[in-house]
Scaffold this motif. Structure first.
Motif, mmCIF file in Angstrom:
data_model
loop_
_atom_site.group_PDB
_atom_site.id
_atom_site.type_symbol
_atom_site.label_atom_id
_atom_site.label_comp_id
_atom_site.label_asym_id
_atom_site.label_seq_id
_atom_site.Cartn_x
_atom_site.Cartn_y
_atom_site.Cartn_z
ATOM 1 N N TYR A 77 24.037 39.119 12.456
ATOM 2 C CA TYR A 77 23.168 37.993 12.991
ATOM 3 C C TYR A 77 23.891 37.699 14.357
ATOM 4 N N LEU A 78 25.123 38.383 14.749
ATOM 5 C CA LEU A 78 25.846 38.426 16.134
ATOM 6 C C LEU A 78 25.222 39.364 17.132
ATOM 7 N N THR A 79 25.248 38.936 18.421
ATOM 8 C CA THR A 79 25.171 39.993 19.310
ATOM 9 C C THR A 79 26.297 40.931 19.519
ATOM 10 N N ALA A 80 26.101 42.014 20.402
ATOM 11 C CA ALA A 80 27.129 42.931 20.515
ATOM 12 C C ALA A 80 28.325 42.030 21.239
ATOM 13 N N VAL A 81 28.090 41.336 22.183
ATOM 14 C CA VAL A 81 29.156 40.458 22.813
ATOM 15 C C VAL A 81 29.924 39.573 21.843
ATOM 16 N N GLU A 82 29.071 38.999 21.176
ATOM 17 C CA GLU A 82 29.560 38.013 20.396
ATOM 18 C C GLU A 82 30.420 38.867 18.986
ATOM 19 N N ASN A 83 29.951 39.880 18.713
ATOM 20 C CA ASN A 83 31.070 40.689 17.603
ATOM 21 C C ASN A 83 32.332 40.990 18.143
ATOM 22 N N ASN A 100 24.508 46.860 29.280
ATOM 23 C CA ASN A 100 23.118 46.505 29.206
ATOM 24 C C ASN A 100 22.786 46.350 27.567
ATOM 25 N N ARG A 101 23.554 46.238 26.957
ATOM 26 C CA ARG A 101 23.225 46.136 25.514
ATOM 27 C C ARG A 101 24.039 44.883 24.880
ATOM 28 N N ALA A 102 24.715 44.147 25.795
ATOM 29 C CA ALA A 102 25.457 43.056 25.184
ATOM 30 C C ALA A 102 24.770 42.029 24.378
ATOM 31 N N ARG A 103 23.404 41.673 24.677
ATOM 32 C CA ARG A 103 22.839 40.652 23.996
ATOM 33 C C ARG A 103 21.888 41.141 22.842
ATOM 34 N N HIS A 104 22.188 42.628 22.497
ATOM 35 C CA HIS A 104 21.420 43.195 21.443
ATOM 36 C C HIS A 104 21.996 42.958 20.005
ATOM 37 N N LEU A 105 21.305 42.603 18.998
ATOM 38 C CA LEU A 105 21.856 42.671 17.688
ATOM 39 C C LEU A 105 22.245 43.969 16.991
ATOM 40 N N PRO A 106 23.222 44.124 16.578
ATOM 41 C CA PRO A 106 23.637 45.410 15.823
ATOM 42 C C PRO A 106 22.319 46.478 15.630
ATOM 43 N N SER A 107 21.439 45.555 14.708
ATOM 44 C CA SER A 107 20.074 46.419 14.162
ATOM 45 C C SER A 107 19.197 46.851 15.460
ATOM 46 N N GLN A 108 19.711 46.301 16.703
ATOM 47 C CA GLN A 108 18.738 46.896 17.744
ATOM 48 C C GLN A 108 19.404 47.922 18.621
ATOM 49 N N LEU A 111 30.496 49.904 20.233
ATOM 50 C CA LEU A 111 30.643 48.772 19.936
ATOM 51 C C LEU A 111 31.797 48.253 19.136
ATOM 52 N N CYS A 112 32.055 49.084 18.030
ATOM 53 C CA CYS A 112 33.165 49.026 17.246
ATOM 54 C C CYS A 112 34.447 49.238 17.814
ATOM 55 N N ILE A 113 34.403 50.186 18.787
ATOM 56 C CA ILE A 113 35.560 50.550 19.478
ATOM 57 C C ILE A 113 35.830 49.605 20.473
ATOM 58 N N ALA A 114 35.015 49.025 21.264
ATOM 59 C CA ALA A 114 35.095 47.974 22.161
ATOM 60 C C ALA A 114 35.666 46.746 21.396
ATOM 61 N N ARG A 115 35.388 46.474 20.169
ATOM 62 C CA ARG A 115 35.855 45.427 19.134
ATOM 63 C C ARG A 115 37.182 45.434 18.687
ATOM 64 N N ALA A 116 37.509 46.966 18.456
ATOM 65 C CA ALA A 116 38.914 47.406 17.838
ATOM 66 C C ALA A 116 39.922 47.159 18.938
ATOM 67 N N LEU A 117 39.448 47.473 20.511
ATOM 68 C CA LEU A 117 40.673 47.527 21.165
ATOM 69 C C LEU A 117 40.786 46.164 22.067
ATOM 70 N N ILE A 118 39.812 45.280 21.809
ATOM 71 C CA ILE A 118 39.793 44.097 22.461
ATOM 72 C C ILE A 118 41.070 43.429 23.005
ATOM 73 N N ASN A 119 41.911 43.404 21.628
ATOM 74 C CA ASN A 119 43.159 42.776 21.668
ATOM 75 C C ASN A 119 44.408 43.382 21.985
ATOM 76 N N PHE A 120 44.255 44.618 22.189
ATOM 77 C CA PHE A 120 45.360 45.658 22.847
ATOM 78 C C PHE A 120 46.483 45.883 21.592
ATOM 79 N N PRO A 121 45.912 46.258 20.487
ATOM 80 C CA PRO A 121 46.488 46.398 19.272
ATOM 81 C C PRO A 121 47.541 47.422 19.300
ATOM 82 N N MET A 122 48.722 47.144 18.772
ATOM 83 C CA MET A 122 49.854 48.093 18.832
ATOM 84 C C MET A 122 49.380 49.369 18.113
ATOM 85 N N ILE A 123 48.684 49.410 16.953
ATOM 86 C CA ILE A 123 48.320 50.827 16.422
ATOM 87 C C ILE A 123 46.711 50.616 16.225
ATOM 88 N N ILE A 124 45.932 51.928 16.631
ATOM 89 C CA ILE A 124 44.542 52.067 16.570
ATOM 90 C C ILE A 124 44.431 52.699 15.354
#
Ligand code: ATP
Ligand code: MG
Length: 191
Positions: free
Chosen positions: A95-101, A128-136, A145-158
């Motif tokens: 229920y959250l958009t791409a950018v919210e995720n 251009n998909r930032a305001r879309h829901l995952p189902s869209q 989107l998962c890759i962007a979410r995983a890397l956003i905090n600059f983790p030590m290990i991916i």
């Protein structure tokens, strides 16, 4: 320096060994792939290294500390601060958009920053998909989107479980370039 060390790690589900006596050492800055047939224990191994489950026996040392001794709360904190996870099943919040995720990951780590979250989406080609829901989103778009979410905090290990299975060749190459850029920044900031 080894960022990750596994010694004699086993995971037993009733009488089935999903992993048996695994030893592994990974140095800072290295990229490794683990390949094996379906059911051979790849996801089980990622769940242990990613602090989502504990092995039934053996030792796991992450960035110098023994995580096999941590309780659930300690494991949650290590996961939040040090690890970026790209799951085989996406685990996006429906229920959250791409950018919210992406911003949820920032929120749990430190502070949400929409501009930074949008930049991360742009880098995986989802501007251009930032305001879309995952189902869209298509399967490949959800994966990016998962890759962007995983890397956003600059983790030590991916840790990535079959991360490019849904991507075409061009997207595979640009996702890996993007990941390397993020980890090299993370490494620089931790030196
Ligand atoms: N929670 C669980 N309870 C019982 N058995 C499990 C559990 N999770 C995994 N297994 C078993 O452990 C083995 C390893 O599973 P795992 O998911 O790690 O394999 P995998 O290498 O990731 O496979 P795939 O390539 O199909 O994703 C399998 O035989 C699986 O059925
Ligand atoms: Mg798997």
């Amino acid at each position: 320096m080894n960022v990750l060390e596994l010694e004699n790690v086993s995971m037993k589900y009733k009488e089935l060994f999903a992993l048996q006596d695994i030893d592994l050492a990974v140095q800072k800055g290295n990229w490794i792939s683990i390949m094996g047939p379906s059911g051979s224990g790849k996801t089980t191994l990622m769940n242990i290294i990613g602090c989502m489950s504990k092995p039934t026996s053996g030792k796991v040392v992450l960035d110098g500390s023994d995580i096999s001794k941590e309780n659930d709360k300690g494991l949650t904190l290590i996961r939040r601060d040090k690890i970026g996870l790209i799951f085989q099943q996406f685990h996006l919040i429906p229920y959250l958009t791409a950018v919210e995720n992406v911003m949820v990951a920032q929120y749990y780590h430190s502070l949400p920053d929409e501009v930074e979250a949008l930049q991360a989406l742009e880098r995986v080609g989802l501007k251009n998909r930032a305001r879309h829901l995952p189902s869209q989103l298509s399967g490949g778009e959800q994966q990016r989107l998962c890759i962007a979410r995983a890397l956003i905090n600059f983790p030590m290990i991916i840790l990535a479980d079959e991360p490019t299975g849904n991507l075409d060749e061009k997207m595979k190459k640009s996702s890996w370039r993007f990941s390397k850029n993020y980890t090299s920044r993370a490494l620089r900031s931790s030196l």
